[in-house]
Scaffold this active site. Structure first.
Site, PDB file in Angstrom:
ATOM      1  N   LYS A 255     -32.620  44.577   5.389  1.00  0.00           N
ATOM      2  CA  LYS A 255     -32.532  43.471   6.567  1.00  0.00           C
ATOM      3  C   LYS A 255     -31.371  42.794   6.259  1.00  0.00           C
ATOM      4  O   LYS A 255     -31.268  42.043   5.417  1.00  0.00           O
ATOM      5  CB  LYS A 255     -33.637  42.401   6.386  1.00  0.00           C
ATOM      6  CG  LYS A 255     -33.879  41.762   7.815  1.00  0.00           C
ATOM      7  CD  LYS A 255     -34.358  40.435   7.875  1.00  0.00           C
ATOM      8  CE  LYS A 255     -33.334  39.185   7.585  1.00  0.00           C
ATOM      9  NZ  LYS A 255     -32.128  39.174   8.292  1.00  0.00           N
TER      10      LYS A 255
ATOM     11  N   GLU B 259     -29.399  36.646  -6.132  1.00  0.00           N
ATOM     12  CA  GLU B 259     -27.938  36.135  -6.390  1.00  0.00           C
ATOM     13  C   GLU B 259     -27.685  34.990  -5.330  1.00  0.00           C
ATOM     14  O   GLU B 259     -27.882  35.049  -4.001  1.00  0.00           O
ATOM     15  CB  GLU B 259     -26.932  37.280  -5.926  1.00  0.00           C
ATOM     16  CG  GLU B 259     -27.170  38.566  -6.747  1.00  0.00           C
ATOM     17  CD  GLU B 259     -26.628  38.303  -8.262  1.00  0.00           C
ATOM     18  OE1 GLU B 259     -26.077  37.264  -8.375  1.00  0.00           O
ATOM     19  OE2 GLU B 259     -26.974  39.104  -9.136  1.00  0.00           O
TER      20      GLU B 259
ATOM     21  N   CYS C 176     -19.501  33.466  -2.375  1.00  0.00           N
ATOM     22  CA  CYS C 176     -20.164  32.783  -3.519  1.00  0.00           C
ATOM     23  C   CYS C 176     -19.433  32.306  -4.483  1.00  0.00           C
ATOM     24  O   CYS C 176     -19.748  31.339  -5.159  1.00  0.00           O
ATOM     25  CB  CYS C 176     -21.389  33.603  -3.496  1.00  0.00           C
ATOM     26  SG  CYS C 176     -21.065  34.925  -4.326  1.00  0.00           S
TER      27      CYS C 176
ATOM     28  N   GLU D 296     -22.802  22.900  -2.360  1.00  0.00           N
ATOM     29  CA  GLU D 296     -22.004  24.065  -1.908  1.00  0.00           C
ATOM     30  C   GLU D 296     -21.700  23.764  -0.543  1.00  0.00           C
ATOM     31  O   GLU D 296     -22.630  23.594   0.402  1.00  0.00           O
ATOM     32  CB  GLU D 296     -22.912  25.215  -2.097  1.00  0.00           C
ATOM     33  CG  GLU D 296     -22.102  26.407  -1.831  1.00  0.00           C
ATOM     34  CD  GLU D 296     -22.822  27.917  -1.729  1.00  0.00           C
ATOM     35  OE1 GLU D 296     -24.000  27.805  -0.901  1.00  0.00           O
ATOM     36  OE2 GLU D 296     -22.717  28.742  -2.064  1.00  0.00           O
TER      37      GLU D 296
HETATM   38  P1  NAD Z   1     -29.180  33.011   3.970  1.00  0.00           P
HETATM   39  O1  NAD Z   1     -30.030  32.421   2.780  1.00  0.00           O
HETATM   40  O2  NAD Z   1     -29.217  31.855   5.094  1.00  0.00           O
HETATM   41  O3  NAD Z   1     -29.487  34.194   4.651  1.00  0.00           O
HETATM   42  C1  NAD Z   1     -29.488  35.611   3.814  1.00  0.00           C
HETATM   43  C2  NAD Z   1     -30.451  36.334   4.357  1.00  0.00           C
HETATM   44  O4  NAD Z   1     -31.928  35.832   4.162  1.00  0.00           O
HETATM   45  C3  NAD Z   1     -30.349  36.852   5.932  1.00  0.00           C
HETATM   46  O5  NAD Z   1     -30.721  38.187   5.998  1.00  0.00           O
HETATM   47  C4  NAD Z   1     -31.392  35.923   6.501  1.00  0.00           C
HETATM   48  O6  NAD Z   1     -32.016  36.172   7.680  1.00  0.00           O
HETATM   49  C5  NAD Z   1     -32.494  35.818   5.429  1.00  0.00           C
HETATM   50  N1  NAD Z   1     -33.480  34.888   5.347  1.00  0.00           N
HETATM   51  C6  NAD Z   1     -33.516  33.686   5.841  1.00  0.00           C
HETATM   52  N2  NAD Z   1     -34.574  32.887   5.597  1.00  0.00           N
HETATM   53  C7  NAD Z   1     -35.350  33.850   5.009  1.00  0.00           C
HETATM   54  C8  NAD Z   1     -36.768  33.819   4.801  1.00  0.00           C
HETATM   55  N3  NAD Z   1     -37.448  32.596   4.930  1.00  0.00           N
HETATM   56  N4  NAD Z   1     -37.418  34.840   4.358  1.00  0.00           N
HETATM   57  C9  NAD Z   1     -36.716  36.228   4.179  1.00  0.00           C
HETATM   58  N5  NAD Z   1     -35.543  36.130   4.450  1.00  0.00           N
HETATM   59  C10 NAD Z   1     -34.764  35.128   5.167  1.00  0.00           C
HETATM   60  O7  NAD Z   1     -27.652  33.222   3.525  1.00  0.00           O
HETATM   61  P2  NAD Z   1     -26.327  33.162   4.453  1.00  0.00           P
HETATM   62  O8  NAD Z   1     -26.000  31.980   4.994  1.00  0.00           O
HETATM   63  O9  NAD Z   1     -26.488  34.763   5.014  1.00  0.00           O
HETATM   64  O10 NAD Z   1     -25.236  33.345   3.074  1.00  0.00           O
HETATM   65  C11 NAD Z   1     -24.612  32.553   2.633  1.00  0.00           C
HETATM   66  C12 NAD Z   1     -25.024  31.943   1.102  1.00  0.00           C
HETATM   67  O11 NAD Z   1     -25.249  33.123   0.338  1.00  0.00           O
HETATM   68  C13 NAD Z   1     -24.173  30.951   0.367  1.00  0.00           C
HETATM   69  O12 NAD Z   1     -25.073  30.232  -0.259  1.00  0.00           O
HETATM   70  C14 NAD Z   1     -23.714  31.862  -0.518  1.00  0.00           C
HETATM   71  O13 NAD Z   1     -23.132  31.096  -1.982  1.00  0.00           O
HETATM   72  C15 NAD Z   1     -24.747  32.877  -0.912  1.00  0.00           C
HETATM   73  N6  NAD Z   1     -24.153  34.031  -1.542  1.00  0.00           N
HETATM   74  C16 NAD Z   1     -24.362  34.364  -2.649  1.00  0.00           C
HETATM   75  C17 NAD Z   1     -23.909  35.356  -3.613  1.00  0.00           C
HETATM   76  C18 NAD Z   1     -23.937  35.691  -4.944  1.00  0.00           C
HETATM   77  O14 NAD Z   1     -23.678  36.810  -5.140  1.00  0.00           O
HETATM   78  N7  NAD Z   1     -24.640  34.719  -5.752  1.00  0.00           N
HETATM   79  C19 NAD Z   1     -23.155  36.139  -2.723  1.00  0.00           C
HETATM   80  C20 NAD Z   1     -22.956  35.862  -1.251  1.00  0.00           C
HETATM   81  C21 NAD Z   1     -23.340  34.801  -0.888  1.00  0.00           C
HETATM   82  O1  6OD Z   2     -18.292  41.980  -6.090  1.00  0.00           O
HETATM   83  C1  6OD Z   2     -19.489  42.074  -6.201  1.00  0.00           C
HETATM   84  O2  6OD Z   2     -20.025  43.007  -6.643  1.00  0.00           O
HETATM   85  C2  6OD Z   2     -20.216  40.814  -5.622  1.00  0.00           C
HETATM   86  N1  6OD Z   2     -21.596  40.894  -5.900  1.00  0.00           N
HETATM   87  C3  6OD Z   2     -19.543  39.693  -5.054  1.00  0.00           C
HETATM   88  C4  6OD Z   2     -20.309  38.749  -4.199  1.00  0.00           C
HETATM   89  C5  6OD Z   2     -19.618  38.022  -3.617  1.00  0.00           C
HETATM   90  C6  6OD Z   2     -20.152  36.637  -3.131  1.00  0.00           C
HETATM   91  O3  6OD Z   2     -19.894  36.155  -1.884  1.00  0.00           O
END
Ligand code: NAD
Ligand code: 6OD
Length: 492
Positions: A184, A260, A294, A396
């Site tokens: 998804k 993550e 992130c 964040e």
């Molecule tokens: P989000 O949590 O809003 O959404 C991520 C996904 O989860 C989307 O596909 C969304 O539709 C789905 N989702 C939302 N609510 C849900 C629920 N209740 N049940 C199941 N699925 C659900 O995140 P975002 O806004 O898309 O991304 C930004 C965030 O992601 C930031 O906080 C960022 O730090 C984090 N992030 C972390 C990493 C990492 O590797 N740690 C990498 C990229 C992004």
């Molecule tokens: O480089 C990667 O494998 C990875 N997971 C990056 C994540 C970036 C976060 O926004």
């Protein structure tokens, strides 16, 4: 198919059991560059998710999961080649969905999408398991060895910031391990996932082994996946609060989870650092992808003797940054992902000012006088002067912004850097070798860079601590998550 639709408006359908499936319910996908409508996205119903799970289970049992590893890898290499062959289309789709500069999508997002499949196809062919010889009281002994077994059906829920890179970072190890998957993608960035379905089909992926369901979180495809009894494991990248909701939903059926999540990452710059390298690196670690990585540094700590010089050099770079359309070759920063996200980031800019921050640069919304004013652009921003316990230093923001704090001792810098509930990434800039090792090892974060940022070796453990999540992706760590390791004990 992705290319179908009236005029330039695409119809993005679900991909279930090897077929593109329409839904009565659609939602609009617009670009954050100028608000133009890009596509109608077909939202999966609960019945469609059921069909995807049933197809995935069948593929796991009869085709994909039962296939010799060599054969499976051939298909995964073909998927990587298929992404490369359509690289320009993938780059265009990713830049339109996210607004990120073409230069970023073409150097990072799309090549990594292909590389992820190659790396994990290579790895699954050589990964080993444990074996132990054991003494027994009768002197005959025993041998223990372990074997890997895929979970079966894995739900992959991915975010919008690096759509293809982050979804394939999960799909590749899950699929190379023999799992069938249901992806998804984020509702904000549905295009490259749909294109990936076309690539999978062309590469000869068995029906049902790879499925895409479009939609949102609560009461939509996301929740249907997390609550589904037929899904054995869930791998999620996204916000910490969403991780909490998924954890609660998945607890009903006790699923394996890999999370993550968010970060509030520190960067520490010592006075002995290579100044120009530290500035260039900090420009990237704060502003890359409009701060929507992130791993971005939102808290920068600079040793006092170089503090003023550092702040003015970073300000100069931020002010010289070219904000623009993805396709323009000189664009360095695009818009945020959406107006909703811009409201959130702008809210933090306003909060910082209310709390008494000094605005070194930015803090507002740029005016272009053209159609970009309908987009979700925001100014690259630097603050100084806030207390470490302020919300700006704790929460964040996920935008092109940092706060810079001076420090006098290494101990003080490490203390401030670690004073967070998150624990994803850190960056240290110094030319003192002993200090580099010492400080990096003292960081309470899963990923720690010295004199670089976002330099990736895909075999290394990748993941966070605390509110940044748990479990490690990357190399063998990912393969360990996507399989059950079963022990066999043989009495000799
Ligand atoms: P989000 O949590 O809003 O959404 C991520 C996904 O989860 C989307 O596909 C969304 O539709 C789905 N989702 C939302 N609510 C849900 C629920 N209740 N049940 C199941 N699925 C659900 O995140 P975002 O806004 O898309 O991304 C930004 C965030 O992601 C930031 O906080 C960022 O730090 C984090 N992030 C972390 C990493 C990492 O590797 N740690 C990498 C990229 C992004
Ligand atoms: O480089 C990667 O494998 C990875 N997971 C990056 C994540 C970036 C976060 O926004």
């Amino acid at each position: 198919m992705v290319a179908e639709g009236s005029g330039n408006i695409r119809e993005l359908r679900n991909f279930i059991d090897g077929e593109f499936v329409a839904s009565d319910k659609t939602f609009e996908n617009t670009t954050p560059v100028d608000g133009t409508l890009l596509s109608h996205v077909h939202e999966a119903t609960e019945d469609m998710v059921d069909l995807a799970v049933a197809a995935a289970r069948k593929a796991y049992k009869e085709t994909w999961g039962a296939m010799p590893v060599e054969e499976r890898c051939k298909i995964l290499y073909a998927v990587a080649d298929g992404i490369d062959a359509r690289s320009d289309e993938f780059i265009e789709a990713e830049t339109l969905d996210t607004g990120k500069p073409r230069s970023l999508a073409s150097h990072v997002d799309i090549p990594r999408g292909a590389a992820n499949f190659r790396v994990f196809a290579d790895l699954i062919k050589s990964v080993g398991t444990e074996a132990y010889q054991q003494d027994t009281p009768d002197g005959a002994g025993a041998i223990n060895y372990s074997v890997r077994q895929p979970h079966g059906v894995v739900g992959v829920i991915s975010p919008w910031n690096l759509p293809l890179l982050l979804s394939t970072w999960k799909l590749a190890p899950a699929m190379s391990s023999g799992n069938a998957v249901i992806l998804k993608p984020s509702e904000e960035t549905p295009t490259t996932a749909t294109m990936l379905a076309e690539v999978m089909k062309e590469a000869g992926m068995p029906d049902g082994a790879f499925n895409v369901v479009h939609g949102f979180g609560p009461n939509s495809a996301g929740e249907f996946i997390t609550m589904h009894k037929g899904i054995d494991a869930i791998t999620f990248t996204g916000e910490t609060t969403t991780g909490g909701a998924i954890m609660r939903a998945a607890s009903e059926n006790v699923k394996a989870l890999s999370f993550e999540l968010g970060g509030k990452n520190p960067s520490i710059v010592f006075a002995d650092a290579d100044f120009n390298a530290a500035i260039e690196g900090t420009v990237r670690s704060v502003f890359a992808n409009c701060g929507q990585v992130c791993l971005c540094s939102e808290r920068v700590y600079v040793e006092r003797p170089i503090f003023d010089r550092f702040v003015s050099a970073l300000k100069e770079k931020a002010e010289a940054m070219k904000l623009g359309r993805p396709e323009d070759a000189d664009t360095q920063m695009g818009p945020l992902i959406s107006h909703e996200h811009r409201d959130k980031v702008k809210g933090y800019y306003d909060l910082a000012k209310e709390l008494g921050a000094k605005v070194v640069t930015g803090g507002g919304i740029p005016k272009f006088g053209d159609e970009r004013d309908n987009g979700a652009f925001v100014e690259p921003t630097i603050f100084v002067g806030l207390e470490e316990n302020s919300r700006i230093q704790k929460e964040e923001i996920f935008g092109p912004v940092c706060h810079i704090t001076p420090f006098d001792t290494e101990e003080e810098a490490v203390g401030m850097a670690n004073d967070t509930e998150y624990g994803l990434a850190s960056t240290v800039w110094t030319t003192n070798l002993a200090r580099a090792h010492r400080v990096a090892q003292n960081m309470e974060a899963g990923i720690n860079w010295v004199n670089c940022w976002f330099l990736r070796d895909l075999r290394t453990p990748f993941g966070g601590m605390g509110l940044s999540g748990f479990g490690r992706e990357g190399g063998q760590h990912a393969l360990n998550f996507y399989s059950e390791q079963k022990n066999i004990c043989i009495k000799l």
